[in-house]
Scaffold this motif. Structure first.
Motif, short mmCIF file in Angstrom:
data_model
loop_
_atom_site.label_atom_id
_atom_site.label_comp_id
_atom_site.label_asym_id
_atom_site.label_seq_id
_atom_site.Cartn_x
_atom_site.Cartn_y
_atom_site.Cartn_z
N GLU A 346 0.83 -1.21 0.00
CA GLU A 346 0.00 0.00 0.00
C GLU A 346 0.87 1.26 0.00
O GLU A 346 0.51 2.28 -0.61
N ALA A 347 2.02 1.17 0.65
CA ALA A 347 2.92 2.32 0.73
C ALA A 347 3.93 2.37 -0.42
O ALA A 347 4.77 3.27 -0.46
N GLY A 348 3.87 1.38 -1.32
CA GLY A 348 4.69 1.46 -2.52
C GLY A 348 5.94 0.60 -2.55
O GLY A 348 6.88 0.91 -3.29
N VAL A 349 5.96 -0.50 -1.77
CA VAL A 349 7.10 -1.42 -1.79
C VAL A 349 6.59 -2.85 -1.92
O VAL A 349 5.80 -3.31 -1.09
N TYR A 350 7.03 -3.54 -2.96
CA TYR A 350 6.63 -4.94 -3.16
C TYR A 350 7.74 -5.87 -2.69
O TYR A 350 8.89 -5.77 -3.13
N VAL A 351 7.39 -6.77 -1.77
CA VAL A 351 8.29 -7.84 -1.35
C VAL A 351 7.54 -9.17 -1.51
O VAL A 351 6.35 -9.19 -1.79
N LEU A 365 7.55 -15.44 6.55
CA LEU A 365 8.64 -14.57 6.11
C LEU A 365 8.17 -13.45 5.20
O LEU A 365 7.25 -13.62 4.40
N LEU A 366 8.86 -12.32 5.31
CA LEU A 366 8.83 -11.27 4.30
C LEU A 366 10.21 -11.32 3.64
O LEU A 366 11.22 -11.11 4.30
N ARG A 367 10.23 -11.62 2.35
CA ARG A 367 11.48 -11.90 1.65
C ARG A 367 11.79 -10.79 0.66
O ARG A 367 11.01 -10.51 -0.24
N CYS A 368 12.96 -10.16 0.85
CA CYS A 368 13.42 -9.11 -0.06
C CYS A 368 14.53 -9.66 -0.93
O CYS A 368 15.34 -10.47 -0.48
N SER A 369 14.60 -9.24 -2.18
CA SER A 369 15.76 -9.54 -3.03
C SER A 369 16.20 -8.24 -3.70
O SER A 369 15.39 -7.55 -4.32
N LEU A 370 17.47 -7.94 -3.53
CA LEU A 370 18.03 -6.68 -4.02
C LEU A 370 18.51 -6.81 -5.46
O LEU A 370 18.75 -7.90 -5.96
N SER A 371 18.69 -5.66 -6.09
CA SER A 371 19.20 -5.58 -7.45
C SER A 371 20.32 -4.56 -7.52
O SER A 371 20.34 -3.59 -6.74
N ALA A 372 21.24 -4.77 -8.44
CA ALA A 372 22.28 -3.77 -8.69
C ALA A 372 21.67 -2.47 -9.20
O ALA A 372 22.28 -1.40 -9.09
#
Length: 404
Positions: A346-351, A365-372
């Protein structure tokens, strides 16, 4: 009675999740804007759950390579590799992967899932034994089952437990294969490959490493965790995917074993499925060159990963493993995880939301994956949204307690 009635409890659980907001397992990207941004439900969203580690999905050279192949060779092969589905580009990609990994030969599959099915079911048979890490990916489990081999699970990331199980099997005449992953996709933790290699050498067994999430991420040349750990020569088989760092679709297996090519006419998942489209193959050829020529992408990825890791640790989240491009947060229960996931979106971040039974130890779990491709400003904004959403969760929990 319907065959689908057995899913009644699963369906009821799904309805309970929907009562808290959006369907976390049916998110539609209205439009992809870049490697790190999308429009979801008419709202601008930062993507932090795509496995797009090097951000190559929008690289102009890779897009041009795919478009050129599409125009020259059409939309698909319409056949399997043992029929009409082997093009010159398939052979070229296999040669490039083998050269990149320093291996004798490689095989390409239409998906990473099929790569595990094809390699494992081709390598092992009913008279063999596969020892696999308990937290292995579903495709590994399915490949093991398809092989018909005896399955022996050992505790996650435990060389000592593997050693004990191999000791009990030392009298068995069966061939034995140990299967581990480089980075585990749920928690983001790394396998202690050097210790597993010690166990492998002691018992004289073969070792397969799934580098799906570690290819392009680890190693001076981006070859994966085996390169970073300095144990490539002791890894007998490598499996990986094109859908993470390489930003496309497909998978591969590679080996120095001179008999590896026999899998081309013995592995059913390789033999009886249509081969990858020319555009997919061309994309991977282009992205593979980017992995070779742009090591700065790996450096930027790790800078982003360490920054987000520190930011979430400072906010008091329970982070499941050391800093890596996968950062998983353990939530206290399913309701809290789903509420938080909705608040973030809702605040603009998809995990990614990951729930039992698909998670280790029944964790939510809330799972994040980062990108270069994430900018420092985006990483900062992600941390801000996590902080806001955490406050929202605590407020909601307090209201629920007061109403009880």
């Amino acid at each position: 009675m319907s065959l689908l009635d057995k899913y009644d409890q699963v369906s009821a659980r799904h309805k309970r999740l929907l009562a808290l907001g959006r369907d976390p397992f049916d998110v539609c990207m209205d439009r992809i804007v870049s490697a790190t941004e999308a429009i979801i439900g008419g709202r601008d969203v930062i993507l932090v759950g795509t496995n797009n580690y090097l951000g190559l999905t929008f690289d102009p050279d890779c897009i041009a390579a795919a478009a050129d192949a599409l125009a020259r060779e059409g939309t698909g092969t319409t056949g399997s590799r043992i029929a009409n589905g082997t093009y010159a580009s398939h052979r070229e990609l296999e040669e490039e992967i083998a050269a990149f990994l320093g291996r004798r030969s490689a095989m390409v599959f239409p998906t990473g899932y099929q790569a595990n099915l094809g390699i494992l079911a081709g390598l092992a048979g009913p008279k063999d034994i596969i020892l696999l890490d308990a937290d292995s990916h579903a495709s590994i489990y399915d490949g093991c089952r398809l092989s018909g081999a005896t399955l022996v699970r050992f505790r996650h990331n435990s060389p000592a437990d593997l050693d004990k199980r191999l000791e009990r099997l030392d009298g068995e005449a069966a061939s034995k294969l140990v299967v581990v992953e480089g980075i585990y996709s749920m928690l983001g933790d790394q396998a202690p490959l050097d210790e597993f290699v010690d166990v492998k050498q002691r018992h004289g067994v073969e070792l397969l490493v799934d580098e799906a999430h570690s290819l392009g991420v680890f190693g001076e040349r981006g070859r994966g965790l085996a390169e970073a750990a300095g144990v490539e020569e002791e890894v007998d088989y490598v499996v990986g995917t094109f859908s993470k760092s390489l930003g496309a679709v497909g998978g591969f297996g590679a080996s120095d074993n001179p008999g590896f090519e026999r899998l081309r006419y013995t592995s059913r998942p390789y033999m009886f499925t249509a081969s990858s489209s020319p555009s997919s193959i061309a994309t991977v050829l282009a992205t593979l060159e980017k992995v070779r020529s742009r090591p700065e992408l790996r450096r930027q990825l790790w800078e982003n990963a360490r920054a987000l890791y520190k930011g979430l640790m400072d906010l008091g989240f329970s982070v499941c493993a050391e800093a890596s491009p996968i950062i998983a947060l353990k939530m206290p229960n399913e309701t809290a995880a789903v509420f938080m996931w909705n608040a973030l979106l809702e605040a603009g971040v998809y995990v990614n939301l990951a729930l039992p039974p698909g998670t280790p130890d029944g964790s939510c779990l809330l799972r994040c994956s980062l990108s270069a491709s994430h900018t420092p400003q985006q990483v900062k904004r992600i941390c801000e949204v996590f902080e806001q959403s955490l406050h929202a969760l605590k407020g909601w929990q307090a209201a629920q307690s007061a109403a009880e």
